[in-house]
Design a protein around this motif. Structure first.
Motif, PDB file in Angstrom:
ATOM      1  N   ASP A   1       0.831  -1.205   0.000  1.00 43.66           N
ATOM      2  CA  ASP A   1       0.000   0.000   0.000  1.00 43.66           C
ATOM      3  C   ASP A   1       0.869   1.259   0.000  1.00 43.66           C
ATOM      4  O   ASP A   1       0.575   2.234  -0.710  1.00 43.66           O
ATOM      5  CB  ASP A   1      -0.926   0.007   1.214  1.00 43.66           C
ATOM      6  CG  ASP A   1      -2.000  -1.067   1.140  1.00 43.66           C
ATOM      7  OD1 ASP A   1      -2.335  -1.478   0.011  1.00 43.66           O
ATOM      8  OD2 ASP A   1      -2.489  -1.493   2.200  1.00 43.66           O
ATOM      9  N   ASP A   2       1.920   1.246   0.813  1.00 36.65           N
ATOM     10  CA  ASP A   2       2.804   2.411   0.878  1.00 36.65           C
ATOM     11  C   ASP A   2       3.526   2.622  -0.448  1.00 36.65           C
ATOM     12  O   ASP A   2       3.613   3.759  -0.936  1.00 36.65           O
ATOM     13  CB  ASP A   2       3.821   2.232   2.008  1.00 36.65           C
ATOM     14  CG  ASP A   2       4.778   3.416   2.109  1.00 36.65           C
ATOM     15  OD1 ASP A   2       4.324   4.523   2.421  1.00 36.65           O
ATOM     16  OD2 ASP A   2       5.984   3.217   1.858  1.00 36.65           O
ATOM     17  N   VAL A   3       4.052   1.535  -1.029  1.00 39.76           N
ATOM     18  CA  VAL A   3       4.739   1.652  -2.319  1.00 39.76           C
ATOM     19  C   VAL A   3       3.777   2.139  -3.390  1.00 39.76           C
ATOM     20  O   VAL A   3       4.108   3.031  -4.191  1.00 39.76           O
ATOM     21  CB  VAL A   3       5.354   0.295  -2.721  1.00 39.76           C
ATOM     22  CG1 VAL A   3       5.921   0.359  -4.135  1.00 39.76           C
ATOM     23  CG2 VAL A   3       6.459  -0.093  -1.733  1.00 39.76           C
ATOM     24  N   ALA A   4       2.565   1.593  -3.400  1.00 45.66           N
ATOM     25  CA  ALA A   4       1.572   2.021  -4.384  1.00 45.66           C
ATOM     26  C   ALA A   4       1.227   3.501  -4.210  1.00 45.66           C
ATOM     27  O   ALA A   4       1.056   4.237  -5.193  1.00 45.66           O
ATOM     28  CB  ALA A   4       0.318   1.165  -4.264  1.00 45.66           C
ATOM     29  N   GLY A   5       1.136   3.954  -2.961  1.00 49.16           N
ATOM     30  CA  GLY A   5       0.830   5.360  -2.712  1.00 49.16           C
ATOM     31  C   GLY A   5       1.923   6.287  -3.213  1.00 49.16           C
ATOM     32  O   GLY A   5       1.640   7.353  -3.790  1.00 49.16           O
TER      33      GLY A   5
END
Length: 288
Positions: free
Chosen positions: A58-62
């Motif tokens: 989720d963090d990488v995608a954000g």
């Protein structure tokens, strides 16, 4: 009288300052010094941690979305980290739900970019976003039609082939955490495959490895990857038939800049502005 050659120890000690490889460790009796045993244990622990560290998709995608990209998250058929490590084949296939989601986006695309955890989520967390940020302007100059960027969990390199085929992309670039080494637990690899489809082998890919702060810098890696992408489309292939000659392009660019500088110093001179031919000397036989 000629000088005697230097003993090996000073030469090895000098070499040790130039590489993280384990050379010139010294000895204590018949074994290596305690400090080196402890350093080895620490490096081994860091490598194990990199394999098992949770992947914050989720963090990488954000962070990737903040670059202005549409991002889709997918899972491999490996439902857990244990299954992923025990069954490499599951990491090469999409889960049914992910396959359905990507097939629904099938279109006329040139390139799919995938960011995946692989065997080192640490590598992805540290290097994937800076690499993509450096790569996007170079791809924009090529005018490529990109798929939504994909973030994959529990992925092997070959998962990119199925993702690219599901999108209908002509090529796929898989940015994935590499198997940790004892001096590089955070190394990212970039694998480029033309005409992706299930069943391809590594002979069909080009790989750029050791992408990290202490290895191949993000900007340099992005240039190499963009060069390979351009050549892949020009030749309609990747793998053993495509040799990485991107360094020749860098040298040619430096030569042109030097010539332009000299021409500016001598108004009567004319600089050669012909674009470099970086691959004419390659015959097409495999080099890997």
């Amino acid at each position: 009288m000629s000088e005697k050659p230097k003993s090996g120890a000073p030469q090895l000690a000098e070499l040790a300052t130039l590489t993280p490889a384990r050379v010139a460790l010294g000895r204590s009796g018949a074994s290596v010094p305690t400090r080196e045993v402890l350093r080895f244990g620490m490096a081994h622990a860091q490598a194990r941690d990199a394999v098992h560290a949770p992947f914050d998709a989720d963090d990488v995608a954000g962070q990737l979305a903040a670059l202005g990209l549409e991002v889709i998250q997918v899972n491999s058929a490996a439902g857990s980290r244990e299954a992923y490590l025990r069954r490499p084949d599951l990491g090469r296939s999409l889960s049914p739900g992910s396959r359905e989601a990507l097939t629904a986006r099938y279109g006329d695309f040139d390139l799919a970019i995938i960011v995946a955890d692989g065997l080192s989520s640490t590598a992805v967390h540290r290097n994937a976003v800076p690499l993509v940020a450096a790569l996007l302007p170079l791809l924009a100059r090529q005018g490529l039609r990109l798929t939504p960027l994909v973030v994959g969990r529990q992925a092997r390199v070959a998962l990119g082939d199925e993702i690219g085929a599901a999108f209908g992309a002509r090529a796929v670039a898989m940015l994935i955490g590499e198997r940790p080494g004892l001096s590089s637990p955070d190394s990212l690899g970039a694998y480029l495959t033309f005409a992706p489809r299930a069943g391809l082998t590594d002979a069909n890919r080009n790989c750029i490895s050791n992408i990290r702060q202490e290895g191949l810098a993000h900007g340099h890696a992005a240039f190499k990857l963009s060069w390979l992408i351009a050549e892949a489309f020009r030749r309609s292939l990747t793998g053993t038939g495509l040799k990485d000659e991107s360094d020749l392009a860098i040298e040619a660019s430096a030569t042109r800049e030097s010539a332009a500088s000299d021409a500016a110093s001598f108004p009567g001179a004319v600089a050669n502005t012909e674009p470099p031919r970086t691959s004419d000397a390659f015959t097409g036989e495999g080099d890997r």
